[in-house]
Design a protein around this motif. Structure first.
Motif, PDB file in Angstrom:
ATOM      1  N   ARG A  41       0.834  -1.204   0.000  1.00 40.10           N
ATOM      2  CA  ARG A  41       0.000   0.000   0.000  1.00 40.10           C
ATOM      3  C   ARG A  41       0.872   1.258   0.000  1.00 40.10           C
ATOM      4  NH1 ARG A  41      -2.270   0.143   6.265  1.00 40.10           N
ATOM      5  NH2 ARG A  41      -0.231  -0.074   7.235  1.00 40.10           N
ATOM      6  N   ASN A  42       0.330   2.287  -0.653  1.00 34.06           N
ATOM      7  CA  ASN A  42       0.947   3.616  -0.665  1.00 34.06           C
ATOM      8  C   ASN A  42       2.385   3.590  -1.203  1.00 34.06           C
ATOM      9  OD1 ASN A  42       0.795   6.382  -0.288  1.00 34.06           O
ATOM     10  ND2 ASN A  42       1.563   6.295   1.816  1.00 34.06           N
ATOM     11  N   LYS A  43       2.572   2.913  -2.348  1.00 31.86           N
ATOM     12  CA  LYS A  43       3.898   2.836  -2.976  1.00 31.86           C
ATOM     13  C   LYS A  43       3.886   3.579  -4.319  1.00 31.86           C
ATOM     14  CE  LYS A  43       5.837   0.233   0.168  1.00 31.86           C
ATOM     15  NZ  LYS A  43       6.336  -1.115  -0.085  1.00 31.86           N
ATOM     16  N   ARG A  44       5.070   4.033  -4.726  1.00 28.47           N
ATOM     17  CA  ARG A  44       5.185   4.765  -5.987  1.00 28.47           C
ATOM     18  C   ARG A  44       5.019   3.822  -7.190  1.00 28.47           C
ATOM     19  NH1 ARG A  44       7.795   9.710  -6.878  1.00 28.47           N
ATOM     20  NH2 ARG A  44       8.703   9.548  -4.785  1.00 28.47           N
ATOM     21  N   TYR A  45       5.643   2.656  -7.103  1.00 27.79           N
ATOM     22  CA  TYR A  45       5.556   1.668  -8.178  1.00 27.79           C
ATOM     23  C   TYR A  45       5.067   0.334  -7.609  1.00 27.79           C
ATOM     24  CZ  TYR A  45       8.673   4.901 -10.668  1.00 27.79           C
ATOM     25  OH  TYR A  45       9.242   6.016 -11.255  1.00 27.79           O
ATOM     26  N   VAL A  46       4.167  -0.320  -8.338  1.00 23.56           N
ATOM     27  CA  VAL A  46       3.702  -1.661  -7.983  1.00 23.56           C
ATOM     28  C   VAL A  46       3.797  -2.525  -9.239  1.00 23.56           C
ATOM     29  CG1 VAL A  46       1.765  -3.084  -7.207  1.00 23.56           C
ATOM     30  CG2 VAL A  46       2.140  -0.835  -6.168  1.00 23.56           C
TER      31      VAL A  46
END
Length: 584
Positions: A122-127
């Protein structure tokens, strides 16, 4: 002796079969004599991404053996993990439970799943999501057998490893539909999880796996090239060569068509859940559920998206339960604090207004329990009353030729009911339920085929309920006197039934309908007490819960329930009255 040690000590089917609670010759016949075509039934289910998924469902005895094997292997995993210091965070979240020891040293397990897997990212720049192709077929008989022989934690005798592979595999692969396939895939894939986690940490990323679904995520300004690089084709990405090599050396292949990178400005989804700021349901999934509920509440029937045949209430309950669970799991600390304040400020007042998803689930459960019920429903003051009555119905029919002429359900006072429906046990709480029943069960679809019967002790608390009925629900021809009249129609399909009195001066509790010798039974030198608070001494007394679960339920064959017959007759008369009025 722990299960892992028992497995290691076994050297033959004669020693292994008892671990599954099987007779050795029966297990041998099931594995080696039963024709292969009789072991499984094959069918397909549609994939969300299109196409069909092949499912091989084992026959009953084989499925039982597989389920028991899965339980043993899960116990072995917990033994292994409990000896690891420090305890490691789970890398795989599919089909497993995480061991947890609380502050009181009580051992319990937290179920892992798509929700815990999504929370990692959660709440990451890249997934970055990638999929392992043909996941279950990747595990053949030799691979399963070899793992249990060579793995340092197991090192099983070759004969036992062969038996386990024989139980688990079908047509030289682990079948989807077997209860033991998930745990075995997790065991064998663990080394891949460890290696990919090490690489992820090296490049400043987070790693997790749910079955064949692998996810990397990071907050770095640029996605590391070792994790993935852009393809020549627009909006497509190629997994880094080292990551791909690690996966292939572990015996898997990447399904390149399903590799995708999700950026923060767009919606990021991991195992079907949105993870941009918190773990959440897709908005369209919730809209589907809301529209299905609207159809159910309006017409009494609904359809799943894309289907032409009516769906079942059980299917919709699964959807709503999933939504409510994920919403609850994904709440931030601020949201949880706000919810706590709502409940505290609502004490003694009307039901607190909660979030839309929980309110929708609550409305659905009210519809199911009180409108679309399939049998007459009895709401007792607590869980113990239902245990008494169920035992009384069985034993009176069995021994005294008394036939309780109706199939009934009992309302379950569970944690979910308390939290979502805000219905609690006890006479005072049921008084509030009765008072708000009309408002809580107002739906466009009004066909009610069965009654809801609130069964109360005939005591001072019951008098408050009868006073409420006489003031707010007055019905012609009813005498509101708890010493003379024990059954009252409230509104619609709702009734109140009091325990019948034998004299006007006594207060009746349901335990009074047992013969004295039952209530005099001692447990650990303690005697039964129906009292609460200061009058109850836990050094001398045992409670209603203990009476119900330790005495009445296990000893019911030897208990005389004759005094319960007037209660059951009164309930039966109330059901007949509703049915006669409904038919009229």
């Amino acid at each position: 002796m722990l299960y892992l040690e028992k497995l290691k000590n076994a050297t033959s089917i004669q020693e292994f079969a008892p671990l599954l609670d099987f007779i050795p010759k029966n297990l041998a016949y099931l594995l080696f004599k039963l024709p292969a075509e009789q072991k499984y039934q094959q069918f397909t289910i549609p994939k969300k991404s299109g196409g069909e998924r092949k499912i091989n469902a084992p026959q009953a005895d084989l499925k039982l053996a597989q389920r028991r094997l899965a339980n043993i292997l899960n116990s072995c995993v917990h033994e292994i993990e409990s000896n690891q210091t420090p305890r490691r965070q789970p890398l795989s979240h599919g089909f497993k439970k995480k061991a947890k020891t609380d502050s009181n040293s009580k051992h319990e397990y937290l179920t892992l799943g798509i929700h815990t897997n999504a929370k990692c990212h959660r709440n990451k720049r890249y997934v970055l999501n990638l999929d392992l192709a043909d996941f279950f077929p990747s595990f053949n008989f030799g691979r399963v057998r070899g793992f249990f022989i060579s793995n340092n934690h197991f090192n099983l005798h070759p004969a036992i490893a062969t038996i386990i592979a024989q139980i688990a595999c079908h047509q030289n692969e682990l079948p989807q539909g077997s209860p033991c396939s998930p745990i075995i895939t997790n065991l064998i894939t663990h080394i891949l999880d460890v290696r990919l986690t090490q690489q992820a940490k090296k490049y400043g990323c987070t790693y997790s796996r749910y079955a064949d679904d692998i996810t990397f995520s990071t907050n770095q300004k640029i996605l590391p090239e070792k994790i993935a690089i852009p393809s020549d084709k627009p909006n497509q990405w190629i997994v880094g060569s080292k990551i791909e090599g690690t996966i292939e050396r572990a015996g898997f292949k990447i399904n390149q068509a399903k590799t995708r990178l999700q950026l923060r400005p767009s919606r990021q989804v991991v195992t079907g859940l949105v993870v941009n700021k918190k773990v959440n349901i897709k908005s369209e999934y919730y809209r589907y559920a809301r529209s299905m509920c609207h159809a159910l509440f309006s017409k009494g029937a609904f359809f799943l998206p894309g289907n032409d045949t009516p769906a079942t209430i059980r299917q919709l309950e699964g959807i709503l339960s999933h939504i409510q669970f994920i919403k609850e799991f994904g709440r931030t600390d601020e949201e949880l604090f706000r919810q706590k304040l709502i409940f505290e400020n609502a004490k003694g007042k009307e039901r607190p207004k909660l979030d839309a998803a929980t309110e929708l689930y609550s409305r659905f459960l009210y519809f199911c329990y009180f409108v679309a019920l399939e049998k007459p429903l009895i709401m007792c003051e607590g869980k113990t009353d239902a245990i008494y009555l169920k035992a009384a119905i069985r034993q009176l029919e069995k021994k005294n030729n008394f036939k309780f002429s109706h199939a009934v359900d009992f309302f379950p006072f569970t944690r979910r009911v308390s939290k979502v429906m805000r219905i609690h046990d006890g006479a005072s709480a049921l008084k509030s339920f009765i008072e708000h029943y009309a408002k809580s069960t107002t739906f466009k679809f009004e066909t009610r085929l069965h009654p809801v019967i609130v069964l109360l002790d005939n005591d001072k608390e019951a008098k408050k309920v009868i006073d409420l009925l006489s003031k707010k629900f007055t019905e012609n021809g009813i005498e509101y006197d708890q010493n003379k009249n024990f059954a009252y129609h409230v509104i619609s399909n709702l009734y109140v039934v009091l325990l019948p009195k034998q004299t006007e001066t006594t207060e009746n509790k349901i335990e009074d309908f047992f013969y004295p010798e039952v209530l005099k039974i001692k447990l650990d030198d303690k005697t039964f007490s129906a009292e609460n608070g200061k009058k109850f001494d836990n050094q001398k007394h045992y409670s209603k819960q203990v009476l119900a679960t330790k005495i009445v339920r296990p000893r019911q064959d030897g208990i005389n329930f004759k005094k319960f017959q007037p209660i059951l007759e009164l309930i039966s008369q109330t059901i007949n009255k509703f049915q006669n009025n409904y038919a009229a």
